[in-house]
Scaffold this motif. Structure first.
Motif, PDB file in Angstrom:
ATOM      1  N   ILE A 236       1.043  -1.451  -0.206  1.00 30.71           N
ATOM      2  CA  ILE A 236      -0.212   0.270   0.202  1.00 30.71           C
ATOM      3  C   ILE A 236       0.686   1.186   0.180  1.00 30.71           C
ATOM      4  O   ILE A 236       0.431   2.300  -0.759  1.00 30.71           O
ATOM      5  N   TRP A 237       1.782   1.327   0.849  1.00 34.77           N
ATOM      6  CA  TRP A 237       2.718   2.849   0.812  1.00 34.77           C
ATOM      7  C   TRP A 237       3.199   2.976  -0.667  1.00 34.77           C
ATOM      8  O   TRP A 237       3.653   4.008  -1.046  1.00 34.77           O
ATOM      9  N   GLY A 238       4.089   2.132  -1.459  1.00 32.82           N
ATOM     10  CA  GLY A 238       4.214   1.533  -2.652  1.00 32.82           C
ATOM     11  C   GLY A 238       2.898   2.877  -3.230  1.00 32.82           C
ATOM     12  O   GLY A 238       3.223   3.714  -4.271  1.00 32.82           O
ATOM     13  N   GLU A 239       1.594   2.770  -3.281  1.00 29.87           N
ATOM     14  CA  GLU A 239       1.016   2.421  -4.614  1.00 29.87           C
ATOM     15  C   GLU A 239       0.945   4.478  -4.437  1.00 29.87           C
ATOM     16  O   GLU A 239      -0.139   5.293  -4.489  1.00 29.87           O
ATOM     17  N   ILE A 240       0.769   4.632  -2.286  1.00 32.34           N
ATOM     18  CA  ILE A 240       0.307   5.898  -2.451  1.00 32.34           C
ATOM     19  C   ILE A 240       1.783   6.469  -2.607  1.00 32.34           C
ATOM     20  O   ILE A 240       0.887   8.530  -3.277  1.00 32.34           O
ATOM     21  N   THR A 241       2.561   6.459  -2.715  1.00 32.47           N
ATOM     22  CA  THR A 241       4.112   6.956  -3.248  1.00 32.47           C
ATOM     23  C   THR A 241       3.675   7.016  -4.524  1.00 32.47           C
ATOM     24  O   THR A 241       3.771   8.633  -4.990  1.00 32.47           O
ATOM     25  N   ALA A 242       3.142   6.622  -5.249  1.00 26.73           N
ATOM     26  CA  ALA A 242       2.982   6.634  -6.784  1.00 26.73           C
ATOM     27  C   ALA A 242       1.959   7.311  -7.343  1.00 26.73           C
ATOM     28  O   ALA A 242       1.414   7.835  -8.474  1.00 26.73           O
ATOM     29  N   SER A 243       0.249   7.195  -6.099  1.00 31.84           N
ATOM     30  CA  SER A 243      -0.290   7.908  -6.581  1.00 31.84           C
ATOM     31  C   SER A 243      -0.517   9.488  -5.957  1.00 31.84           C
ATOM     32  O   SER A 243      -0.878  10.313  -7.766  1.00 31.84           O
ATOM     33  N   ARG A 244       1.014  10.146  -5.016  1.00 35.00           N
ATOM     34  CA  ARG A 244       1.753  10.995  -5.161  1.00 35.00           C
ATOM     35  C   ARG A 244       2.294  11.450  -6.250  1.00 35.00           C
ATOM     36  O   ARG A 244       1.888  12.706  -7.250  1.00 35.00           O
ATOM     37  N   LEU A 245       2.894  10.809  -7.019  1.00 37.72           N
ATOM     38  CA  LEU A 245       3.807  11.356  -7.868  1.00 37.72           C
ATOM     39  C   LEU A 245       2.386  11.354  -9.331  1.00 37.72           C
ATOM     40  O   LEU A 245       2.961  12.442 -10.562  1.00 37.72           O
ATOM     41  N   GLU A 246       1.839  10.022  -9.638  1.00 41.70           N
ATOM     42  CA  GLU A 246       0.683  10.606 -10.251  1.00 41.70           C
ATOM     43  C   GLU A 246       0.198  11.674 -10.721  1.00 41.70           C
ATOM     44  O   GLU A 246      -0.085  12.553 -11.783  1.00 41.70           O
ATOM     45  N   LEU A 247       0.003  12.304  -8.947  1.00 37.69           N
ATOM     46  CA  LEU A 247      -0.858  13.571  -9.074  1.00 37.69           C
ATOM     47  C   LEU A 247       0.319  14.488  -9.505  1.00 37.69           C
ATOM     48  O   LEU A 247      -0.429  15.591 -10.630  1.00 37.69           O
ATOM     49  N   ALA A 248       1.182  14.777  -8.833  1.00 31.29           N
ATOM     50  CA  ALA A 248       2.518  15.473  -9.212  1.00 31.29           C
ATOM     51  C   ALA A 248       2.399  15.648 -10.434  1.00 31.29           C
ATOM     52  O   ALA A 248       2.629  17.262 -11.564  1.00 31.29           O
TER      53      ALA A 248
ATOM     54  N   GLY B  50      -4.756   6.177  14.462  1.00 32.88           N
ATOM     55  CA  GLY B  50      -5.890   5.329  14.890  1.00 32.88           C
ATOM     56  C   GLY B  50      -6.130   5.057  13.075  1.00 32.88           C
ATOM     57  O   GLY B  50      -6.915   4.030  13.744  1.00 32.88           O
ATOM     58  N   SER B  51      -5.250   5.429  12.706  1.00 32.94           N
ATOM     59  CA  SER B  51      -5.682   4.700  10.795  1.00 32.94           C
ATOM     60  C   SER B  51      -5.065   3.802  10.564  1.00 32.94           C
ATOM     61  O   SER B  51      -3.568   4.233  10.495  1.00 32.94           O
ATOM     62  N   GLY B  52      -5.059   2.942   9.156  1.00 36.30           N
ATOM     63  CA  GLY B  52      -3.738   2.089   8.566  1.00 36.30           C
ATOM     64  C   GLY B  52      -3.494   3.343   7.590  1.00 36.30           C
ATOM     65  O   GLY B  52      -3.753   4.152   6.866  1.00 36.30           O
ATOM     66  N   PRO B  53      -2.314   2.470   6.763  1.00 34.74           N
ATOM     67  CA  PRO B  53      -2.470   3.192   5.180  1.00 34.74           C
ATOM     68  C   PRO B  53      -3.427   3.271   4.712  1.00 34.74           C
ATOM     69  O   PRO B  53      -3.255   4.084   3.098  1.00 34.74           O
ATOM     70  N   GLU B  54      -4.086   3.120   4.472  1.00 38.14           N
ATOM     71  CA  GLU B  54      -5.318   3.198   3.414  1.00 38.14           C
ATOM     72  C   GLU B  54      -6.420   4.089   3.411  1.00 38.14           C
ATOM     73  O   GLU B  54      -6.956   4.700   3.041  1.00 38.14           O
ATOM     74  N   ALA B  55      -6.411   4.789   4.888  1.00 35.05           N
ATOM     75  CA  ALA B  55      -6.673   6.023   4.695  1.00 35.05           C
ATOM     76  C   ALA B  55      -5.758   7.401   4.104  1.00 35.05           C
ATOM     77  O   ALA B  55      -6.197   7.936   3.551  1.00 35.05           O
ATOM     78  N   PRO B  56      -4.712   7.314   3.752  1.00 38.55           N
ATOM     79  CA  PRO B  56      -4.077   8.358   2.806  1.00 38.55           C
ATOM     80  C   PRO B  56      -3.928   8.199   1.549  1.00 38.55           C
ATOM     81  O   PRO B  56      -3.658   8.123   0.887  1.00 38.55           O
ATOM     82  N   LEU B  57      -3.915   6.258   1.022  1.00 41.13           N
ATOM     83  CA  LEU B  57      -4.344   6.241  -0.242  1.00 41.13           C
ATOM     84  C   LEU B  57      -5.855   6.926  -0.667  1.00 41.13           C
ATOM     85  O   LEU B  57      -5.774   7.079  -1.899  1.00 41.13           O
TER      86      LEU B  57
ATOM     87  N   LEU C 267     -13.608   2.377   2.362  1.00 39.95           N
ATOM     88  CA  LEU C 267     -14.225   2.786   2.713  1.00 39.95           C
ATOM     89  C   LEU C 267     -15.801   2.278   2.811  1.00 39.95           C
ATOM     90  O   LEU C 267     -16.828   3.211   4.038  1.00 39.95           O
ATOM     91  N   THR C 268     -16.436   0.879   2.360  1.00 38.60           N
ATOM     92  CA  THR C 268     -17.075   0.461   2.946  1.00 38.60           C
ATOM     93  C   THR C 268     -17.128  -0.465   4.236  1.00 38.60           C
ATOM     94  O   THR C 268     -18.628  -0.420   4.930  1.00 38.60           O
ATOM     95  N   LYS C 269     -16.125   0.055   4.591  1.00 40.80           N
ATOM     96  CA  LYS C 269     -15.910  -1.780   6.060  1.00 40.80           C
ATOM     97  C   LYS C 269     -15.373  -0.825   7.345  1.00 40.80           C
ATOM     98  O   LYS C 269     -15.518  -0.854   8.405  1.00 40.80           O
ATOM     99  N   ALA C 270     -14.972   0.794   6.905  1.00 40.56           N
ATOM    100  CA  ALA C 270     -14.858   1.049   8.205  1.00 40.56           C
ATOM    101  C   ALA C 270     -14.491   3.307   7.695  1.00 40.56           C
ATOM    102  O   ALA C 270     -15.558   3.510   7.985  1.00 40.56           O
ATOM    103  N   GLY C 271     -14.146   3.445   6.793  1.00 41.44           N
ATOM    104  CA  GLY C 271     -14.295   4.962   6.262  1.00 41.44           C
ATOM    105  C   GLY C 271     -14.024   6.293   6.909  1.00 41.44           C
ATOM    106  O   GLY C 271     -14.770   7.363   6.789  1.00 41.44           O
ATOM    107  N   ARG C 272     -13.600   5.673   8.458  1.00 43.20           N
ATOM    108  CA  ARG C 272     -13.818   6.875   9.972  1.00 43.20           C
ATOM    109  C   ARG C 272     -12.935   7.722   8.812  1.00 43.20           C
ATOM    110  O   ARG C 272     -12.213   8.266   8.810  1.00 43.20           O
TER     111      ARG C 272
END
Length: 208
Positions: free
Chosen positions: A3-15, A102-109, A141-146
């Motif tokens: 997941i962290w690798g996907e977060i990095t990739a997502s940020r770079l794609e947006l940049a 209190g959140s996992g990496p799914e939150a920033p993703l 989002l459908t199971k936690a999503g806080r």
């Protein structure tokens, strides 16, 4: 999926996408009602670059309201930095491991994916979220999503993606469509409802 690798990739794609925008696009209203594209870019880098003590100090000045402090700091960064500086800062911090307490990496993703759509859809360039990322975000989002999904918004609804093999597993009125549109609709962006179908769309629209 890492997941962290996907977060990095997502940020770079947006940049990379932000790097294509002209001055008018930077001042376009995003899907976040209170922020332009430029201010939303400031929001995306704020938690990656602002020390926690500074965030806490800003919260003191807003009656310990995090949303108000977040808005203030995000706007300040957007005003202080040029578009190219905002892009450079996002790239330089793309591999940040920041996540809300209190959140996992799914939150920033989820955050970077949703805000990428907030920026790109008003500019006529909705993103395609890779299937592995989309599944992880939809599950979150459908199971936690806080912090992402308003209370009661998805109760009694079943979500089905038409561009990947995913559903929420719930019984109830169906909301069906592309994963990116489901992600936006679940997180409160009713503009995406026009891309969805099923008896649950009317119910979801009424919960704005």
């Amino acid at each position: 999926m890492e997941i962290w690798g996907e977060i990095t990739a997502s940020r770079l794609e947006l940049a990379d996408y932000l790097d294509t925008l002209d001055d008018k696009a930077w001042e376009t209203q995003s899907l976040c009602e209170k922020w332009t594209v430029r201010q939303l870019a400031g929001h995306l880098i704020m938690p990656l670059t602002t020390p926690i003590p500074r965030i806490m100090l800003s919260m003191v000045g807003t009656g310990f309201n995090f949303d108000k402090a977040n808005d203030k700091l995000s706007r300040k960064l957007a005003a202080q930095k040029s578009p190219q500086e905002l892009i450079a800062t996002l790239r330089a911090n793309a591999d940040s491991k920041f996540k809300p307490p209190g959140s996992g990496p799914e939150a920033p993703l989820s955050d970077v994916a949703i805000h990428s759509s907030d920026i790109r859809r008003p500019l006529g360039a909705p993103p395609v979220i890779p299937g592995n990322r989309a599944e992880a975000i939809l599950d979150f989002l459908t199971k936690a999503g806080r912090g992402f999904v308003a209370k009661g918004r998805i109760a009694g609804l079943r979500f089905e993606a038409t561009d990947l093999d995913w559903n929420s597993g719930n019984d109830g009125q169906v909301v069906r469509g592309p994963a990116e549109a489901l992600i936006l609709a679940i997180s409160g962006r009713n503009v995406a409802l026009d891309d969805l179908e099923g008896e649950g769309v009317t119910t979801l629209r009424s919960r704005s």
